[in-house]
Design an enzyme around this catalytic site. Structure first.
Site, mmCIF file in Angstrom:
data_model
loop_
_atom_site.group_PDB
_atom_site.id
_atom_site.type_symbol
_atom_site.label_atom_id
_atom_site.label_comp_id
_atom_site.label_asym_id
_atom_site.label_seq_id
_atom_site.Cartn_x
_atom_site.Cartn_y
_atom_site.Cartn_z
ATOM 1 C CB THR A 67 -3.986 -0.465 -6.023
ATOM 2 O OG1 THR A 67 -5.332 0.379 -5.820
ATOM 3 C CG2 THR A 67 -3.276 0.013 -7.151
ATOM 4 N NE ARG A 96 -13.320 5.058 -3.665
ATOM 5 C CZ ARG A 96 -12.026 4.138 -3.916
ATOM 6 N NH1 ARG A 96 -11.630 3.686 -4.735
ATOM 7 N NH2 ARG A 96 -11.597 3.818 -2.795
ATOM 8 N N GLY A 143 -9.951 6.976 -5.420
ATOM 9 C CA GLY A 143 -9.168 6.662 -4.281
ATOM 10 C C GLY A 143 -7.526 7.184 -4.235
ATOM 11 C CG ASP A 144 -4.537 4.923 -2.342
ATOM 12 O OD1 ASP A 144 -3.371 4.385 -2.415
ATOM 13 O OD2 ASP A 144 -5.505 4.131 -2.526
ATOM 14 C CB THR A 195 -2.694 -2.068 -2.409
ATOM 15 O OG1 THR A 195 -4.040 -2.636 -2.830
ATOM 16 C CG2 THR A 195 -1.902 -2.807 -1.492
ATOM 17 N N GLY A 196 -5.058 -0.825 -0.755
ATOM 18 C CA GLY A 196 -6.003 -0.928 0.544
ATOM 19 C C GLY A 196 -7.310 -0.143 0.308
ATOM 20 N N GLY A 253 -8.555 2.996 -0.050
ATOM 21 C CA GLY A 253 -8.244 4.527 -0.396
ATOM 22 C C GLY A 253 -8.653 5.614 0.376
#
Length: 315
Positions: A151, A179, A181-182, A202-203, A205
């Site tokens: 991200t 889907r 994510g965070d 970032t990473g 989620g």
């Protein structure tokens, strides 16, 4: 008043360079952070954000983005939006609404259309070829389909003390349709309060959202901890909790900035980030975890050249 801006990954360098021109001339943090993210979204060789972002399992590009204003705590986000350019700008527009501030899928697309945002097919030929290659590898080598989830997250402070944060991503490569994510979730992918500071993540989620890590980093800064310690503590404590509860922790990285212009970074993997301040022009740094601390250094010219070769390499 000092100004500063920090963002995740080398891919935000050009955006932060543009934002720096806004900030050093007294421009607004909202305009600066939006411009920075838009530049990342528009660059077709960045595979995890905007135009050129890698698609889901059905070869559809679904984009997530969020914007937060640290003065008012106003927040806007979109999830799973298709065929619209610059989702960060749609998210910023939503942050001005009183209700319905987080829209997903067809609802987000309808809102974007009604408000005059530009339609665009966000699937590039390069991204399609990468998808086709991955489908073949999954079948022939029995690999997990999921790969890539970077991200762009940026936190910004302007000369007036106004702080903002924004995120944008195409999410997990080969993800299930729908889907999210965070990244567009307030408190997980980003959080900012002009009286304290802000953070962006970032990473993976699916793991980051379990810990609301951006909010946690801001909470730690509010308690008096400096941004570097806050970022390290948020990442390492939660990574350890995940390992204790489920045996493993996914990739997690955080960038933090307080309202004094001081910054920090936390990560449990190798990670690149970009920082610019009133006394330091945009620089790319490399970070990695080591004995409960994060070690970082300015990226070498060799590393930067290899990065360029990597992103332009034929599929």
């Amino acid at each position: 008043m000092k100004w500063a801006i920090i963002g995740t990954w080398r891919m935000c360098l050009e955006g932060i360079i543009a934002a720096t021109e806004i900030l050093k001339h007294g421009g607004d943090a909202g305009d600066a952070v939006e411009e920075a993210v838009r530049i990342v979204e528009d660059f077709p060789l960045y595979k995890s954000v905007g135009y050129g972002g890698l698609p889901n399992e059905n070869c559809e590009v679904e984009l997530d983005a969020a914007f937060m204003d640290g003065d008012t705590l106003s927040f806007g986000a979109v999830g799973g939006i298709r065929d619209f350019k610059n989702p960060v700008s749609i998210a910023r527009k939503l942050s001005h609404e009183k209700f319905n501030i987080f829209l997903v899928g067809s609802g987000a697309e309808e809102y974007a259309h009604k408000n005059g945002f530009e339609r665009k097919n966000m699937l590039t030929e390069r991204a399609k070829k990468t998808w086709e290659k991955r489908v073949k590898e999954i079948y022939e080598k029995n690999l997990s389909p999921y790969d890539g989830h970077d991200t762009v997250g940026i936190v910004c402070l302007d000369k007036k003390g106004h702080m903002t944060a924004a995120t944008s991503t195409s999410g997990l490569f080969m993800k299930k349709r729908g889907r999210v994510g965070d990244s567009p979730i307030c408190g997980s992918g980003l959080y900012v309060d002009s009286q304290i500071g802000g953070a962006a993540a970032t990473g993976l989620g699916e793991d980051i959202m379990k810990g609301c890590l951006s909010y946690e980093a801001v909470r730690l800064m509010e308690s008096g901890i400096d941004p570097q310690q806050a970022a390290e503590k948020a990442v390492f404590n939660f990574s350890e909790k995940l390992k204790q509860r489920s045996g493993k922790a996914g990739a997690i990285s955080l960038v933090c900035l307080n309202n004094k212009g001081e910054w920090g970074v936390g990560t449990n993997v190798e990670f690149s980030f970009v920082v610019a301040t009133g006394v330091s022009m945009p620089k790319v740094y490399l970070a990695h975890p080591e004995n409960g601390k994060v070690i970082f250094e300015e990226a070498s010219e060799e590393w930067l050249q290899e990065y360029q070769r990597k992103i332009t390499r034929p599929v």
